[in-house]
Design a protein around this motif. Structure first.
Motif, PDB file in Angstrom:
ATOM      1  N   LEU A  87       0.834  -1.207   0.000  1.00  0.00           N
ATOM      2  CA  LEU A  87       0.000   0.000   0.000  1.00  0.00           C
ATOM      3  C   LEU A  87       0.869   1.257   0.000  1.00  0.00           C
ATOM      4  N   LEU A  88       1.919   1.263   0.832  1.00  0.00           N
ATOM      5  CA  LEU A  88       2.817   2.419   0.849  1.00  0.00           C
ATOM      6  C   LEU A  88       3.459   2.620  -0.520  1.00  0.00           C
ATOM      7  N   GLY A  89       3.795   1.502  -1.201  1.00  0.00           N
ATOM      8  CA  GLY A  89       4.380   1.618  -2.535  1.00  0.00           C
ATOM      9  C   GLY A  89       3.436   2.291  -3.513  1.00  0.00           C
ATOM     10  N   ALA A  90       2.151   1.909  -3.478  1.00  0.00           N
ATOM     11  CA  ALA A  90       1.155   2.538  -4.355  1.00  0.00           C
ATOM     12  C   ALA A  90       0.975   4.013  -3.994  1.00  0.00           C
ATOM     13  N   MET A  91       0.935   4.307  -2.713  1.00  0.00           N
ATOM     14  CA  MET A  91       0.782   5.695  -2.275  1.00  0.00           C
ATOM     15  C   MET A  91       1.995   6.526  -2.670  1.00  0.00           C
ATOM     16  N   SER A  92       3.174   5.922  -2.626  1.00  0.00           N
ATOM     17  CA  SER A  92       4.392   6.643  -3.010  1.00  0.00           C
ATOM     18  C   SER A  92       4.358   7.014  -4.488  1.00  0.00           C
ATOM     19  N   GLU A  93       3.869   6.110  -5.336  1.00  0.00           N
ATOM     20  CA  GLU A  93       3.758   6.426  -6.767  1.00  0.00           C
ATOM     21  C   GLU A  93       2.817   7.605  -6.992  1.00  0.00           C
ATOM     22  N   VAL A  94       1.701   7.604  -6.256  1.00  0.00           N
ATOM     23  CA  VAL A  94       0.746   8.715  -6.361  1.00  0.00           C
ATOM     24  C   VAL A  94       1.382  10.006  -5.862  1.00  0.00           C
ATOM     25  N   ALA A  95       2.114   9.917  -4.760  1.00  0.00           N
ATOM     26  CA  ALA A  95       2.751  11.104  -4.180  1.00  0.00           C
ATOM     27  C   ALA A  95       3.761  11.719  -5.150  1.00  0.00           C
ATOM     28  N   LYS A  96       4.565  10.888  -5.786  1.00  0.00           N
ATOM     29  CA  LYS A  96       5.563  11.405  -6.729  1.00  0.00           C
ATOM     30  C   LYS A  96       4.893  12.088  -7.915  1.00  0.00           C
ATOM     31  N   LYS A  97       3.776  11.528  -8.352  1.00  0.00           N
ATOM     32  CA  LYS A  97       3.046  12.115  -9.479  1.00  0.00           C
ATOM     33  C   LYS A  97       2.597  13.542  -9.163  1.00  0.00           C
ATOM     34  N   HIS A  98       2.183  13.770  -7.915  1.00  0.00           N
ATOM     35  CA  HIS A  98       1.653  15.087  -7.541  1.00  0.00           C
ATOM     36  C   HIS A  98       2.681  15.949  -6.807  1.00  0.00           C
ATOM     37  N   ASP A  99       3.909  15.433  -6.671  1.00  0.00           N
ATOM     38  CA  ASP A  99       4.975  16.153  -5.977  1.00  0.00           C
ATOM     39  C   ASP A  99       4.581  16.491  -4.529  1.00  0.00           C
ATOM     40  N   VAL A 100       4.056  15.473  -3.849  1.00  0.00           N
ATOM     41  CA  VAL A 100       3.683  15.616  -2.442  1.00  0.00           C
ATOM     42  C   VAL A 100       4.266  14.426  -1.685  1.00  0.00           C
TER      43      VAL A 100
END
Length: 430
Positions: free
Chosen positions: A346-359
């Motif tokens: 789950l953290l891995g998926a959230m990290s991909e989303v975070a990088k996409k939005h620069d957050v």
């Protein structure tokens, strides 16, 4: 003058001594910092026996001692006056404070009944202990800086040790802040009467230094004792008298909340645990609250720091490394969710989303909860000012369909938690 100085020293020494280990006074020189380690639950002798969870009695009143200490401190340092720099003013070169202050006007507001609150609420559970040492004056300064950054609402409780008194000092600096406190009933539930309810509400008013409480969240431990509807009605009467502005509940499941609402109590909020790994609110509560204009105020959205970049790719923490009450509690949520390996995915998926939005991953965790049905605000523990700027970034983006799909691909593998709100905690769900 000499007598006054002596009284001041006695008050300060009395406050410091009460926080010494095993009742042994600390050196008077420690007064200069007044640093304390609140090692557990609040002193139950300061409350009605119904309010506090069972605790080991202490040989002195920590609350009374802290009150002396805080009063003495204010006499020494003085309270801010018009034209005088407040505790929360940004120091020269404090870029984090200045940047947060400039962002304050961008923070949206949420309507909870007649109250307008910030979508991030300052959580003050840590003032009850279990989160390490803190200085009460630093705690006030911390709240001021969060307020000036646009995080204008505070969560406290009548059982959070000296929290209400410390928040009361903060209110002297920022009287426009909205404070949610709690009326907690843990034991002797059959003995609570109308006078006791009013006395405890008046005591919270006194500790906070206000004539009216903004929002009171009512907690009742055992729904098998059916008197919670009557007690909620007594709180409603105090609202009619003007002692309470709005009434909420905390950790009420759907059926119990419905009974209170059907009895005519104007509930405007339900404070619950809600996070990307604990979605019990989606089992009926959120839908009911949405239909009845009841906002969910959610603690645990960031898992006490576990839902962050710092834990991505890391081995499961040992029990000894979970050194705060928050980390221990939310690690249990991860275990019920499906364990550390699933959490890492789950953290891995959230990290991909975070990088996409620069957050940050923490921003994604916050945004996920804020986007859910009936959610008004998330309650975030604010032990210091380090995360102000990062917390504000939760409002710089929205999760799109691809983001949600990526996260949902992991969430469908979750094993729990099951049931309604607070079911595990009450022993109702195995």
């Amino acid at each position: 003058r000499k007598a006054a100085s002596s009284s001041l020293l006695l008050a300060m020494a009395g406050g410091v001594a009460a926080f010494a280990p095993s009742g042994v006074p600390r050196a008077v020189s420690s007064i200069s910092r007044m640093r304390m380690s609140m090692g557990g639950a609040s002193d139950a002798s300061s409350y009605s026996s119904s309010s506090a969870p069972p605790t080991t009695p202490t040989p002195f009143s920590r609350r009374g001692a802290l009150r002396k200490l805080l009063t003495a401190t204010m006499l020494v340092i003085g309270m801010p006056h018009p034209g005088k720099a407040s505790l929360g003013a940004c120091a020269e070169g404090d870029d984090v404070c200045l940047a947060a202050s400039q962002s304050a006007s961008k923070m949206p507001q949420v309507q909870v009944g007649s109250l307008s609150i910030s979508p991030i609420v300052m959580g003050q559970w840590q003032l009850a202990g279990g989160h390490g040492e803190y200085d009460p004056i630093d705690a006030v300064d911390n709240m001021v800086k969060h307020f000036d950054a646009g995080i204008t609402s505070v969560d406290t409780a009548d059982i959070y040790g000296p929290s209400e008194e410390i928040v009361g000092l903060f209110l002297k600096e920022r009287p426009a802040a909205v404070v949610c406190t709690k009326f907690c009933c843990f034991r002797d539930l059959r003995k609570i009467d109308k006078k006791m309810v009013k006395d405890r509400i008046l005591a919270s008013c006194k500790r906070l230094g206000v004539k009216q409480l903004d929002l009171v969240a009512f907690f009742w431990l055992d729904f098998g004792v059916k008197r919670y509807v009557q007690v909620a009605q007594w709180l409603s009467e105090l609202r009619d008298e003007g002692l309470i502005r709005e009434i909420g509940v905390t950790n009420f499941d759907t059926e119990s909340l419905k009974q209170v609402v059907d009895a005519g109590v104007p509930v405007v909020s339900n404070q619950i645990q809600y996070s990307i790994v604990d979605r019990r609110a989606q089992n009926g509560l959120a839908e009911y609250c949405d239909k009845n204009k009841i906002k969910l105020l959610c603690y645990g959205a960031m898992g006490g720091g576990l839902f962050s970049d710092g834990y991505l790719g890391k081995a499961k923490p040992s029990s000894g490394s979970l050194d705060t009450s928050s980390l221990r509690m939310y690690s249990s949520s991860i275990a019920r969710f499906g364990g550390w390996d699933l959490f890492q995915r789950l953290l891995g998926a959230m990290s991909e989303v975070a990088k996409k939005h620069d957050v940050s991953v923490a921003n994604v965790a916050a945004r996920y909860v804020l986007d859910q049905q009936a959610v008004g605000s998330i309650i975030v523990g604010v032990r210091n000012t380090k995360h102000i700027q990062d917390n504000l970034r939760s409002f710089t983006f929205l999760l799109d369909e691809d983001d949600r799909s990526k996260i949902d691909d992991v969430l469908v593998q979750a094993k729990g938690p099951k049931g309604d709100i607070y079911g595990y905690e009450r022993g109702l769900v195995g």
